[in-house]
Structures are given as C-alpha cells and as structure tokens.
Motif scaffolding. Structure first.
Motif, PDB file in Angstrom:
ATOM      1  N   ASN A  44      45.723  41.736  43.144  1.00 50.53           N
ATOM      2  CA  ASN A  44      45.371  42.259  41.903  1.00 50.53           C
ATOM      3  C   ASN A  44      43.676  41.846  41.629  1.00 50.53           C
ATOM      4  OD1 ASN A  44      46.961  43.106  39.782  1.00 50.53           O
ATOM      5  ND2 ASN A  44      48.218  41.532  39.941  1.00 50.53           N
ATOM      6  N   GLN A  45      43.477  40.565  42.229  1.00 50.61           N
ATOM      7  CA  GLN A  45      41.860  40.010  41.566  1.00 50.61           C
ATOM      8  C   GLN A  45      40.945  41.005  42.180  1.00 50.61           C
ATOM      9  OE1 GLN A  45      41.890  35.711  43.017  1.00 50.61           O
ATOM     10  NE2 GLN A  45      42.425  34.675  41.245  1.00 50.61           N
ATOM     11  N   ALA A  46      40.838  41.230  43.750  1.00 49.66           N
ATOM     12  CA  ALA A  46      40.547  42.016  44.567  1.00 49.66           C
ATOM     13  C   ALA A  46      40.338  42.941  43.509  1.00 49.66           C
ATOM     14  CB  ALA A  46      40.194  42.446  46.017  1.00 49.66           C
ATOM     15  N   MET A  47      41.652  44.036  43.514  1.00 56.70           N
ATOM     16  CA  MET A  47      41.651  44.993  42.819  1.00 56.70           C
ATOM     17  C   MET A  47      40.899  44.975  41.521  1.00 56.70           C
ATOM     18  SD  MET A  47      44.548  46.772  41.765  1.00 56.70           S
ATOM     19  CE  MET A  47      44.881  45.612  40.634  1.00 56.70           C
ATOM     20  N   GLN A 103      42.570  39.645  33.890  1.00 58.28           N
ATOM     21  CA  GLN A 103      43.712  39.825  33.551  1.00 58.28           C
ATOM     22  C   GLN A 103      44.279  39.120  34.679  1.00 58.28           C
ATOM     23  OE1 GLN A 103      44.873  43.491  32.882  1.00 58.28           O
ATOM     24  NE2 GLN A 103      47.760  43.016  32.812  1.00 58.28           N
ATOM     25  N   ALA A 104      43.695  39.180  35.735  1.00 54.36           N
ATOM     26  CA  ALA A 104      44.091  38.607  37.029  1.00 54.36           C
ATOM     27  C   ALA A 104      43.012  36.827  37.002  1.00 54.36           C
ATOM     28  CB  ALA A 104      42.915  39.237  38.257  1.00 54.36           C
ATOM     29  N   GLY A 105      43.102  36.832  36.253  1.00 51.22           N
ATOM     30  CA  GLY A 105      42.083  35.509  36.312  1.00 51.22           C
ATOM     31  C   GLY A 105      41.093  34.816  36.262  1.00 51.22           C
ATOM     32  N   LEU A 106      39.801  36.203  36.150  1.00 46.11           N
ATOM     33  CA  LEU A 106      37.818  36.228  37.000  1.00 46.11           C
ATOM     34  C   LEU A 106      37.874  36.501  35.718  1.00 46.11           C
ATOM     35  CD1 LEU A 106      38.645  38.431  39.630  1.00 46.11           C
ATOM     36  CD2 LEU A 106      37.991  36.500  40.255  1.00 46.11           C
TER      37      LEU A 106
END
Lengths: 483, 483
Positions: B367-370, A300-303
């Motif tokens: 968001n990515q870190a989370m 969802q966060a693009g990872l």
C-alpha cells in the motif's frame, strides 16, 4: 478552414506533459554525449572544434529549457533521477531559479537548495515575493538567513518576517501583501487616473480593495464596475460592501472550501480589528489544493510527508518504519489470538484455511464504510445530529451484506468440506465481522477527527489491523464453542 | 481599536459550518413543533391563533433560509436525513431552486429531482445557464426534456444540446458560452464605449477574448490593460497573443493541472480550427476539483460513485457488492492455497498463528509503495525513462525492510516457540513477501493506468488480495520445504 486562419501564434497548453519530459530528456542526453566525447578525448585531433560544438550545444539547450514555464521546469526536475536533475538545474538561468524553486515540492527543493552556493541562493531569493520567500525560509541554510534578511528593503523584510510567523496551513502564510486599495470616497475618475499613473495592477487581482482613512476594509471594487460605469460615480456606490473576508489565522482547508463554494477570485485578508493586511488569490488556493491532493492516499498508508521519488533507498525506507512497526504490533496481537486456539485448529485443520476469509472481507467492508465517512467529514456533511443515523445505517448494511456473502461462503464451505457446522460458523462469523467492520469504519475516522488528528492518517492500517484481530477472534471463538 | 471602526457590515465567511447546520436544524425543529401542535390539535381552542403563529414562523424560517448562499443550502440538504431534507427543500424559494440544484452532489440532487413537480422543475431549469442545464439534463425525467428544450430560446437550446454532447470529464462540458469578445483592430476607447453600452461583463471574467472578423481567436485582453492604458491604443498592441487555450475535448483532469500550473483565471476554449467557442473559468475548475476530491479514497475501496450518506440501506449496500465479490474470490483463492498445506499445518500448528503476519505486513508495505506511485502518476512525475529506476528502488526498500522487520519477528518467533527453523522461515518469508509487495505496489497502478483505467480504483483491494495470496504461499511453501 482556410489555412491562413489557423492560430499558429497560439501556444496550446502542454497537454502532452510526457512529450515535454521526453524533449528535456533527449536534450540532456545529447548534452552528455558531447560532454562525454570531449572529456574522454576520443577526438583529440578535433578537440578545439568539439569543445566549441559542445559550448554551442549547451547554449542551445540552455535557451530551449529557459523558454519553458517555471512550473514545467519544476515538474521536469521532479521526474529526473538525481544526476540528471542536477544537470538540468545547472542549465537554468539564475534569473529563473527563484520562480522554479517556488514551484518545486518540498523534498526536491530541499535537495537542490543543499547544493547551491551562497551567491546563487541570495540571487534566487531576491526574485521572490515576500510570501514566497517566507515559505522558502525554513529550508535555507541558517547561516545565510541573517544576511539575506539584511539585504532586503525594510518593508519587504517586515513582510517576510510577518509571513514566516504564520503557521504553514493558515491564510497568513499564503497571503499576498501586494494589494491595491482605493479610498471609499473617491470617484471612478480619480481611481482611473490613479491606475493609469501607476501603470499596473497586482497580477491577477479581480478586485481593488476599498478602505477608509485608517486602513479599515470597507468593501471591494471589481475591475468590471470601473469599466462599465460612469466616471462621476463614487466608489462607495459601486463597491461590494459585504465581501467575504478572511483572517490571517483561518485554516487553508476551510478557506479553500469557501473559495470553491462562493466562487471567489480575490478575497481580502484582515486582522481581528478589520484592518486590511493583504489579499488571497485563487491561484494560491489552487496551488495549495494541488499540493494537498493525493496526500490522502499517502496518509492512509501511514506516509505523512510527500516523498521525493528519487530519494536514497535508506531515507525512503526509514520513512515507512513507524506505521510498519505499528502494523507489525497489531499483526503480532492477531497472531497471538490465533495461538490461543491452537487446540481447536489441531482438531479441525480446515479452520486454518478458512480463517483469513472473514478477516479479509471485513477489512474491505470496513474500508468502504471508512471511505464514505472520511469523505463526509471533509465535505462537512457529518455532524452530531446525523451521526447516529449514519452509524445505524452502516450497521444494517453490515448485517445485510454479512448474511448475503456469508451464505455464499457458507455454501462453498459446506460443499468443499462437507461439514454443516463449518458452514454455520462461516455465516455467523461473516455477519458479526461485517458488523464490527462497519462499527470500526465509522468510529475510527470520527475518533481521530475528534482527537484533532487527520482522520485519514494511517486509517487503512488501523482498520485492517482491527478487522483482522476481531475477524480471527470471532471465527475461532465461534469454532471453539460449536465444534 | 475604536469600536466604530469595526467592520460590522462585513460578512465573515462561514468558518463554522457546524453553526450554520445547527441553526438550520433548530429552525426546522421549531417548525415541526409548531406544525405538530397544530396538526395534533392539542390547542384546539387556539387553533386559529396557532395556525397564524405557524404561518408566521414558517415565513420567518423561509426568509432566513433563503438568505443563505445556495452552496450553503446545498450543503445543509446533503447533511440532513431524508425527511428533514424534504422539509428544508420545500422552504426554498422557487427562484433559488436552480442555483441550489446545481451545487448538490449527484445522488442527493437525483433524490430531490425525483419528488419535484413538472412546473417546479421547469421553473428551476429556466434559471440555469446552458452549461449548467446540460449538466442537469441526464437526471431530469425524460418526459419533460422535450418540452423544456422547446421552451428555451433558439440560441440557448443549441448551447444546451452542444454542451450535453460533450463527455462529462471534458472541457466542453464545463465550458461557459457567455463570452465577451472584442475585435483585434479596435482601440481601447471603442472597447470601453462598447462595455459601457453593454453595462456588464460576464461574471468573473478576468479577460476579454480577442477575435478576428471570422471568429478565430487571436488573443486575450486583460481588464487591467484596458484600465491602465491610453484610450488610443489598439487592442492588438496590448493583447496577450499567445494565450493558453483549451479544446472542447481536453480532459478536465489535465486542464485543472494546467490552471494550477500556469495560474489561469479565464481561458479561451476553441475548436479544432481555432475558432472561439466559449471560455473556462477558474471557479468551474475549482468546483470540478472539489467534486473529485476524496473520490480517490472511495475508489481505493472499490466505490466508484459518490454516495448519498442517507440513501436507503438496500441501495447503499448493493453499491458495495462488486468489489466485495471480487475480494471474496481472491480471499477464496488464498484460502485454497492454505488448504494445500494442511498436512504441514497439522505437523506444526504454530504455522497457523504465524501465517497472517507476513501477509499483513506485505499488504501494508505494498500500500505504501502504491500510494507513492499513484501520487507520482497524478503529478506526471513518472514516465518510461525513470520507471525502472523507481521499481529497483522500491525492490531494494523491500529487501531492506524485509531483513530488518523480518529479523525482529524472527527473534520473537524464536523466543516464543523456541524453534530456530520457524524463525528462519519467518525472516525469509518476510523478505520475499515485501519484495513481492513492492513489485505489486508499483506494477498494479501503472498497469491500470496503461490499460486506460483509474489507477486508484480498487487498488487497495487488489493489493491486499495479492499480497495475502502470495504471503501465504511463500510462508507455507518455505515451511513445507524446511520443516
């Protein structure tokens, strides 16, 4: 209640994983301490003694750690920073390396494989089953692969090659080649004699496969039915003649759903002609689900890929670039839209402060609609015939919530700025934005799915980008025409 | 290759769920058509004939649908709008209602239970096992519960009461009471005679439980070991004397992890004294995982409960209020912060356009870190000893990505507005915002977890709210002091 009845011999499963990690951490620290003392020669007069102590400690530590389950060792490795991780890795018996490797997540496994010597790699690889080795193959250094394959027995080599040829998300990649099949025309007595002679059954098989003389799958025979029925009975009478079977190219996602839906433990895997190739066990399915779990939140966060939490800053940072870049592009467009209304903002500077409210709540409402759609897609609840029903429902929710929360914010705006026109803009912008958010929330994941993409990938970025852009446009557009 | 070998008798699992749904849809449409014709009496001269045709069609439809697996019927019910859903429900044989009910998601089950008559409810409930009935109990109309419990046999009633007393996310709630235990001092021949006399083994059990005379768990005996070993051997010699056992109050989340980690199929459930109470099967665990899957995506957007996608607009809309309200509060605070800088914005109106960029990218980076932290928490990779390591790493990534993307945006700002001071503000704001985003992304899920909350719940709303607020404050604060 009597103490002699307490099941002291039972190992409780490790509920307190944290305890386990702390234990390993403490053990590693002790080890470093002793090594440090010896290396810094702070006790030169006792050098020999301390060296012996160190050896003893290391052995003790080694014993304790190798007593853990490979999956627990893998988890410990994943939660240790690089240095301690290598320290722990060196303490694991060569005989356990294969089992631990197979339990590790890809990035951590890769970093450990990178530092292993050729001999150690070969020895670890020999401990694996064909399907596990095939899973490991792409990560092994390319120069050892030919030698490794050459060192296997013919049958194993062929199995590894076969398994490696299947796409990673297909049944073929997880299929177990080690199956026990019995012939359809045998009696239970014959089967039982065969099993006793063999002395074992492939681990965790709940059923035996029933085949005809040419290896075509005819059914499955549960261990239970062998146990509770008379020895004279023929396999054909007892077998399940309509087992749920999978093809090697079936997707693991849908196969996992089928295992859950039909309560499967062991399922046969066949080729297009119905010949038995292997079986798929519920453990392999559970492991697949476990690896997939929480990937959604990353996606969802693009990872897209799982990440080693102790990977170097540079590598982890770079991983996040593609979607940050996309995000920046969308944000830039949104910014240019605001730029078009600079005159209006100069007239009423309060607009600048009110601007983010509608966009922000639109992003949230869009996320809510999208979450429901993604879930329905995954559970196969959404299809062509009910799609419009869902879309209309979400649009109506958008209108309803837009009117409700828009009125509340409109009232707040009126009180705060004492301007009725601003309040009116707020209510109208809120309704329109929430309708656009509902539309986006439903359409984006469906469109991604239609395009053959993972409907989750980058969805939160897309949705917040689009609702921001439209939110600004709607709010300022209304403002420019009303004020 | 020869056609006679084709395994026509094998049912392939329903890879094409869509096909299945289409089939049911078509069947329902046909049924409505005939019903419609008869009801509207468009063929009055053939009334009797068409009535018979309708009866025949309905029977045919009923037969076909009741041929499907209960899990497939449940899925079909979940993907049908209310009217068709009730139509399909009426076609299901009373004998299958229990099995279908237990496969349904909570909101859909509730809506169907609501419309069922007392007799139908009782008959459906009688088909369920104790643990399943306990699961259903809270949703049944309260006036039938006493009668229903009274209609059960004593042992079953006690089991239902016991199971209903456990919290829904504990092992006790999913525990199967139907276990087969053998005594530690028996020989395999005795066990085999016992099994043959009994004629069956509880469904999908991979092991028999071994107990002593007082019912204390002593180990487990795999079906395999009964099959491959000599009849004279005693249970004690063959059993696994250190099985992984669970307590009734163990959390299902961690139990599911243990099933995956240790490849369990059937595990004993014991009380605090080590007495055997029941067992937990891998199917129940898989079903739990399946129900939990995708809940994260809902939780992130602040939707705690699963939702019937065909629930009325009013009810679905209301479900989304609590987090929308929180979102609005945060957005209002962010708006007030911008309000404090109205003078600065009046001076340089370009600030209003540039304002959302840093906040937006901050939300994404946070968001990515989370996402990584939530995943690490779920996989137990994160603990006290490596927490600071992770936090520092994320902060460094924030600085690195802030400098990189900040410079790019700074350059764009310089070109666009031809003002170096704006470019400088952009770079600095970007670095500070991304550092704050990293801090928030790591701390929020960890804090939620520490507070005993689901680290996922509402996390995307909190993170975007906080990064927005700080993003505006940092950007405008810097602007006010520099310009």
């Amino acid at each position: 209640m009597e103490p002699e009845h307490h099941p002291d011999q039972l190992i409780k499963h490790h509920r307190h994983t944290r305890e386990l990690l702390n234990q390993i951490s403490t053990l590693l620290e002790k080890q470093s301490l002793v090594t440090g003392l010896v290396e810094r020669q702070e006790m030169p007069q006792h050098q020999l003694v301390s060296f012996l102590v160190q050896r003893q400690q290391a052995n003790h530590l080694r014993q304790q750690i190798n007593h853990f389950h490979p999956a627990d060792i893998a988890m410990a490795l994943e939660s240790l920073p690089k240095e301690q991780r290598n320290q722990l890795w060196d303490l694991i018996d060569t005989g356990h390396l294969g089992a631990v490797l197979i339990e590790l997540s890809d990035p951590v496994r890769e970093s450990l494989l990178h530092d292993m010597g050729r001999d150690q790699l070969m020895r670890a690889a020999w401990q694996l089953e064909s399907d596990e080795l095939a899973d490991l193959l792409p990560q092994l250094p390319s120069h050892i692969i030919p030698d490794l394959l050459a060192s296997l027995e013919h049958e194993d080599r062929e199995q590894v090659k076969t398994a490696a040829a299947f796409p990673p998300d297909s049944v073929g990649a997880l299929m177990d080649f080690d199956i026990l099949s019995v012939r359809i025309d045998n009696t239970l007595d014959v089967v039982l004699r065969f099993l006793r002679r063999r002395g074992s059954i492939p681990e965790d098989s709940a059923v035996l496969m029933v085949v005809d003389r040419s290896g075509y799958l005819k059914g499955t025979l549960s261990l239970e039915s062998i146990l509770v029925n008379d020895g004279e009975t023929r396999v054909e009478e007892l077998m399940n003649s309509k087992p749920i079977a999978f093809h090697t190219d079936d997707s693991l996602q849908q196969t996992a759903n089928a295992f859950e839906r039909y309560n499967l433990i062991t399922a046969p895997v066949i080729n297009a002609h119905g010949q038995l190739l292997g079986c798929l066990n519920v453990e392999a399915v559970l492991e697949y689900i476990h690896k997939e779990s929480k990937k959604d939140i990353l996606a969802q966060a693009g990872l897209r890929e799982e990440e080693d939490i102790f990977a170097p800053v540079w590598r982890s940072g770079r991983n996040r670039w593609p979607w940050l870049a996309l995000n920046l592009c969308i944000a830039f467009i949104a910014s240019r839209i605001i730029g078009q209304f600079e005159d209006t903002i100069t007239q009423v500077v309060a607009l600048a402060a009110l601007l983010p409210i509608t966009a922000n709540i639109g992003g949230n409402a869009g996320n809510q609609a999208m979450a429901l759609v993604i879930r329905s897609l995954a559970l196969h609840q959404l299809n062509r015939s009910n799609f419009s029903h869902l879309l209309i429902k979400e649009l109506m929710i958008g209108v309803m919530n837009g009117l409700l929360w828009g009125s509340i914010m409109g009232l707040a705006t009126w009180i705060l700025y004492d301007r009725f026109d601003l309040a009116l803009i707020m209510v109208s912008a809120m309704v329109v934005t929430l309708v656009v958010a509902a539309l986006t929330g439903v359409l984006i994941p469906v469109a991604l799915k239609q395009a053959g993409q993972d409907p989750v990938l980058g969805s939160s970025i897309l949705i917040s980008g689009i609702t921001d852009t439209f939110g600004f446009l709607i709010f300022l557009g209304l403002a420019a025409s009303i004020i």
